[in-house]
Design an enzyme around this catalytic site. Structure first.
Site, PDB file in Angstrom:
ATOM      1  N   SER A   1       0.863  -1.082  -0.003  1.00  0.00           N
ATOM      2  CA  SER A   1       0.094  -0.003   0.073  1.00  0.00           C
ATOM      3  C   SER A   1       0.841   1.158  -0.079  1.00  0.00           C
ATOM      4  CB  SER A   1      -0.818   0.066   1.281  1.00  0.00           C
ATOM      5  OG  SER A   1      -1.551   1.052   1.440  1.00  0.00           O
TER       6      SER A   1
ATOM      7  N   TYR B   1      -1.656  -0.988  10.139  1.00  0.00           N
ATOM      8  CA  TYR B   1      -1.838  -1.239   8.712  1.00  0.00           C
ATOM      9  C   TYR B   1      -0.422  -0.760   8.153  1.00  0.00           C
ATOM     10  CZ  TYR B   1      -3.688  -0.896   3.837  1.00  0.00           C
ATOM     11  OH  TYR B   1      -4.056  -1.014   2.627  1.00  0.00           O
TER      12      TYR B   1
HETATM   13  N1  NAD Z   1      -8.498  -0.118  -2.254  1.00  0.00           N
HETATM   14  C1  NAD Z   1      -7.337   0.371  -2.073  1.00  0.00           C
HETATM   15  O1  NAD Z   1      -7.591   1.813  -2.035  1.00  0.00           O
HETATM   16  C2  NAD Z   1      -6.120   0.117  -1.466  1.00  0.00           C
HETATM   17  C3  NAD Z   1      -5.047   0.880  -1.596  1.00  0.00           C
HETATM   18  C4  NAD Z   1      -3.945   0.533  -1.115  1.00  0.00           C
HETATM   19  C5  NAD Z   1      -3.847  -1.025  -0.918  1.00  0.00           C
HETATM   20  N2  NAD Z   1      -5.001  -1.776  -0.784  1.00  0.00           N
HETATM   21  C6  NAD Z   1      -4.862  -3.210  -0.506  1.00  0.00           C
HETATM   22  O2  NAD Z   1      -5.119  -4.023  -1.595  1.00  0.00           O
HETATM   23  C7  NAD Z   1      -5.678  -5.312  -1.165  1.00  0.00           C
HETATM   24  C8  NAD Z   1      -7.263  -5.642  -1.573  1.00  0.00           C
HETATM   25  O3  NAD Z   1      -7.776  -4.308  -1.129  1.00  0.00           O
HETATM   26  P1  NAD Z   1      -9.467  -3.950  -1.585  1.00  0.00           P
HETATM   27  O4  NAD Z   1      -9.660  -2.735  -1.519  1.00  0.00           O
HETATM   28  O5  NAD Z   1      -9.630  -4.815  -2.922  1.00  0.00           O
HETATM   29  O6  NAD Z   1     -10.148  -4.944  -0.429  1.00  0.00           O
HETATM   30  P2  NAD Z   1     -11.735  -5.739  -0.550  1.00  0.00           P
HETATM   31  O7  NAD Z   1     -12.001  -5.582   1.179  1.00  0.00           O
HETATM   32  O8  NAD Z   1     -12.485  -4.999  -1.228  1.00  0.00           O
HETATM   33  O9  NAD Z   1     -11.369  -7.034  -0.677  1.00  0.00           O
HETATM   34  C9  NAD Z   1     -10.477  -7.756   0.117  1.00  0.00           C
HETATM   35  C10 NAD Z   1     -10.962  -9.286   0.105  1.00  0.00           C
HETATM   36  O10 NAD Z   1     -10.021 -10.107   0.908  1.00  0.00           O
HETATM   37  C11 NAD Z   1     -10.762 -10.837   1.697  1.00  0.00           C
HETATM   38  N3  NAD Z   1      -9.998 -11.040   3.020  1.00  0.00           N
HETATM   39  C12 NAD Z   1      -9.533 -10.236   3.566  1.00  0.00           C
HETATM   40  N4  NAD Z   1      -8.961 -10.617   4.653  1.00  0.00           N
HETATM   41  C13 NAD Z   1      -8.655 -11.954   4.341  1.00  0.00           C
HETATM   42  C14 NAD Z   1      -8.054 -13.084   4.990  1.00  0.00           C
HETATM   43  N5  NAD Z   1      -7.581 -12.920   6.130  1.00  0.00           N
HETATM   44  N6  NAD Z   1      -8.474 -14.443   4.581  1.00  0.00           N
HETATM   45  C15 NAD Z   1      -9.241 -14.545   3.444  1.00  0.00           C
HETATM   46  N7  NAD Z   1      -9.619 -13.433   2.683  1.00  0.00           N
HETATM   47  C16 NAD Z   1      -9.500 -12.247   3.555  1.00  0.00           C
HETATM   48  C17 NAD Z   1     -11.985 -10.017   1.639  1.00  0.00           C
HETATM   49  O11 NAD Z   1     -13.245 -11.089   2.137  1.00  0.00           O
HETATM   50  C18 NAD Z   1     -12.381  -9.681   0.577  1.00  0.00           C
HETATM   51  O12 NAD Z   1     -13.036 -10.491  -0.574  1.00  0.00           O
HETATM   52  C19 NAD Z   1      -5.641  -5.065   0.620  1.00  0.00           C
HETATM   53  O13 NAD Z   1      -4.454  -5.719   0.927  1.00  0.00           O
HETATM   54  C20 NAD Z   1      -5.724  -3.647   0.812  1.00  0.00           C
HETATM   55  O14 NAD Z   1      -5.053  -3.333   1.719  1.00  0.00           O
HETATM   56  C21 NAD Z   1      -5.962  -1.176  -1.329  1.00  0.00           C
END
Ligand code: NAD
Length: 253
Positions: A146, A160
């Site tokens: 991230s 985080y």
């Molecule tokens: N969306 C953003 O702006 C953003 C920015 C930087 C980093 N990220 C990172 O990208 C990744 C995805 O983010 P997103 O926004 O698509 O999230 P999201 O919540 O839309 O999707 C995450 C998915 O992961 C699953 N999940 C979470 N923890 C889990 C676990 N311990 N075991 C199994 N499944 C698990 C959830 O059920 C969900 O289906 C994350 O690691 C997040 O930190 C996202």
């Protein structure tokens, strides 16, 4: 398509692949002709994601599991091995945070939970998948970090941010250890990307976040999946241990 960019017939596993960035990666891999396994703790979303892939001429399976659990990840990889006998690509997407409390309000339990969710949740799928990749002398691991692991200015929980910085450290160390086996390990550090979780989490500050991004908007999960796809291709064989900032210029190192 050249051999450098084709992943047709390969096996791609996306942990946390039932929603958001992970689901976009799974769909992109399927569109490129890879077999796809989504591992996620959300059974309903995971099954829906795989149905949409299989209904669009893809080949995929859903495996329920918690990415922080070594047992769940060992079982998931065993299942994938039984079905397809190989594992070429692993993308680790599980992670997140629920709120941004002041540092001193994050008690020991919340701290440990955040580190476990965002760091162990990347390590455990790697640990389980690597023996199978080593057997085949080939692998592409892409860990989702991230921007908040890159800059203190991104709004996020402290546990985080710390864990996401550590994901890049884990990827760098693993890249060196695994290079002799034909396995690359890289980190993608997205800026703010519009996913269902983000729409809720940052609702109040969305306008301010948009204003902080030079391209003038949030990223899409498909734009992150496009960068992930490149790192997953055979041609990315000289790219390892790197961290890629995909953030519309929100943070430039
Ligand atoms: N969306 C953003 O702006 C953003 C920015 C930087 C980093 N990220 C990172 O990208 C990744 C995805 O983010 P997103 O926004 O698509 O999230 P999201 O919540 O839309 O999707 C995450 C998915 O992961 C699953 N999940 C979470 N923890 C889990 C676990 N311990 N075991 C199994 N499944 C698990 C959830 O059920 C969900 O289906 C994350 O690691 C997040 O930190 C996202």
């Amino acid at each position: 398509m050249s051999e450098l960019s084709s992943i047709k017939g390969q096996v791609a596993v996306v942990s946390g692949g039932a929603a958001g960035i992970g689901l976009s990666c799974a769909k992109r891999f399927a569109a490129e002709g890879a077999k796809v396994a989504i591992i996620d703790r959300d059974q309903n979303l995971g099954e829906a994601g795989i149905s949409s892939i299989n209904n669009n001429d893809g080949e995929g399976i859903f495996v329920a599991g918690d990415c922080t659990s070594d047992t769940d990840m060992d079982n998931a990889v065993a299942l994938i091995k039984e079905k397809w006998g190989q594992l070429d690509i692993l993308v680790n997407c599980a992670g997140g945070f629920h709120s941004v409390p002041p540092l001193e309000d994050v008690d020991a339990a919340a701290w440990r939970a955040g580190i476990d969710w965002n760091l162990s949740g990347v390590y455990m799928p790697m640990r389980s998948a690597i023996p199978l990749m080593k057997n085949n002398k080939y692998g592409r691991i892409i860990n989702i970090g991230s921007a908040s692991g890159r800059t203190g200015a991104a709004i996020a929980a402290v546990d985080y941010s710390a864990a996401k910085a550590a994901v890049a450290g884990l990827s760098r160390r693993a890249a060196v250890e695994l290079a002799p086996f034909g396995i690359t390990v890289n980190t993608i550090s997205p800026g703010t990307v519009m996913t269902p979780r983000i729409a809720v989490l940052h609702k109040e500050r969305m306008a301010a976040i948009e204003a902080s991004i030079p391209v003038g908007r949030l990223g899409s999960s498909e734009e992150i999946a496009h960068a992930v796809w490149y790192l997953a291709t055979p041609g990315a064989s000289f790219t390892t241990g790197a961290t890629f900032d995909i953030n519309g210029g929100q943070w430039i190192g």
